[in-house]
Design a protein around this motif. Sequence first.
Motif, PDB file in Angstrom:
ATOM      1  N   ASP A  69       0.844  -1.193   0.000  1.00  0.00           N
ATOM      2  CA  ASP A  69       0.000   0.000   0.000  1.00  0.00           C
ATOM      3  C   ASP A  69       0.882   1.246   0.000  1.00  0.00           C
ATOM      4  N   ASN A  70       0.453   2.267  -0.712  1.00  0.00           N
ATOM      5  CA  ASN A  70       1.187   3.532  -0.727  1.00  0.00           C
ATOM      6  C   ASN A  70       0.742   4.370   0.481  1.00  0.00           C
ATOM      7  N   VAL A  71       1.640   5.231   0.973  1.00  0.00           N
ATOM      8  CA  VAL A  71       1.354   5.951   2.214  1.00  0.00           C
ATOM      9  C   VAL A  71       1.613   7.453   2.028  1.00  0.00           C
ATOM     10  N   LEU A  72       0.598   8.254   2.323  1.00  0.00           N
ATOM     11  CA  LEU A  72       0.745   9.715   2.222  1.00  0.00           C
ATOM     12  C   LEU A  72       1.567  10.226   3.408  1.00  0.00           C
ATOM     13  N   PRO A  73       2.122  11.463   3.299  1.00  0.00           N
ATOM     14  CA  PRO A  73       2.865  11.992   4.450  1.00  0.00           C
ATOM     15  C   PRO A  73       1.925  12.256   5.620  1.00  0.00           C
ATOM     16  N   ALA A  74       2.363  11.872   6.811  1.00  0.00           N
ATOM     17  CA  ALA A  74       1.550  12.156   8.013  1.00  0.00           C
ATOM     18  C   ALA A  74       1.483  13.673   8.186  1.00  0.00           C
TER      19      ALA A  74
ATOM     20  N   TYR B 206      -2.693   2.971  -5.968  1.00  0.00           N
ATOM     21  CA  TYR B 206      -2.245   1.573  -5.816  1.00  0.00           C
ATOM     22  C   TYR B 206      -3.438   0.790  -5.279  1.00  0.00           C
ATOM     23  N   LEU B 207      -3.749  -0.332  -5.925  1.00  0.00           N
ATOM     24  CA  LEU B 207      -4.928  -1.107  -5.517  1.00  0.00           C
ATOM     25  C   LEU B 207      -4.530  -2.502  -5.063  1.00  0.00           C
ATOM     26  N   ARG B 208      -5.201  -2.950  -4.024  1.00  0.00           N
ATOM     27  CA  ARG B 208      -4.890  -4.271  -3.458  1.00  0.00           C
ATOM     28  C   ARG B 208      -6.179  -4.934  -3.004  1.00  0.00           C
TER      29      ARG B 208
END
Length: 414
Positions: free
Chosen positions: A209-214, A351-353
Amino acid sequence: MNIYRYEESNKWFDRAVKVIPCGVYGHFSPAPYAPVEAYPFFSNKADAARFWDVDGNEFIDYMCAYGPMVLGYNHPAVEAAFQEQHSLSDANSVASPRMVELAELLCDLVPVAEWAFFARNGADVTNLAVMVARAATGRDKVIAIKGGYHGTSPWMQAPGHHGTIADDHQHVIRIPWNDLNALDQVLAEHGSQVAAFMASPYHHPIFEDNVLPAEGYWQAAIDKLHKNGSVVIVDDVRAGFRLHLGGSNEHYGFKPDMIAFSKAIANGYALSALVGTDALRLDAAKVFHTGSFWYCAGSFAAAIACLTTLKAEKGPERMRVLGEKLTSGLRDVAAGHGYTLVVSGEPAMPYLRLADDDTLMLQQAWCGECTRRGAFFTSHHNWFLSTAHTDGDIEKTLQIADDAFKVIKSEFGH
Ligand SMILES: Cc1ncc(COP(=O)(O)O)c(C=O)c1O
């Protein structure tokens, strides 16, 4: 629904492996594609948001050449600009005025940019950024993110990769994304040696999974790094000009010292750019970095047309809306079959999972079934939207996805 076959593609692959190591290498290689028989490997024709493989199968392309195709293949304004410049001069023995015009345009569009330096590939400018940071600080070490990708130069590859040596990684320290404590720890241990921090604007690894900046992550990291005398580099090679025309950092509200761009900058023509602040101008001028094709003028003209068109058409906004429509539609189709589709990253590059199976096999099977029905989906990498995708393409894609879910349901159950 027509199920694609790839006889001609396979014949080209058989020829390729005889004369090219592994036939098709790098990110186009069959290695991450599973099931491999669901994918084409050769194409000779592309237009707008589609490509056709050598068997004549037509695909709605959600990889966009892995990012460069941002306005659609064969975009008329970009092609005209390239052709006009190419017919005047492309490779030459002195620089082109188009290079200066493009640097002026970038300094206008990108708030961080007070200068721009051009090359051909993303890795050319991530390398240059590190050299400039080392020159400016007189230090060796680079902090990077675990799972982050900055190109194929040996120092950027993971330790143990074929052909790299331990010394290549000696000065690269990897920390987890969004982890300010880990940054504090590295600065406490190695602060006086840290030349730079390099990361993409948000975390877009493969197979995850892709992660945005906190919230507040970037500004807090910048404050710590600047206090330590280190240079902050954003690798915007993948996301650049899809989220914001001023650099993806503007989308998230922070300002680094240098930004590396490539992929979408010239709608498929080979070009990359490093931009930076005035404080680094002298070091950027002194570092020796060049290449045989780095002055080819056609790509500069293509980039000017590409960025001007993206601005006029509000490209990032359009790709966000299209991406949201695609991903929410796919989520609903999945739910209709009892599956949970997890969408991460940014809508323009989702991104899809499929969360119903930890092994990735279900996801791979579904992406493969979509691909052999005409929606080119990868299961390991974020996808890309372009401004050439249409609502009609998305409708058709949802029908394909629906059909593919029926097939995998009968195979895998759930
Ligand atoms: C974030 C990022 N940085 C750097 C690169 C390297 O770019 P190139 O393959 O053009 O050298 C890539 C390529 O995918 C990338 O995604």
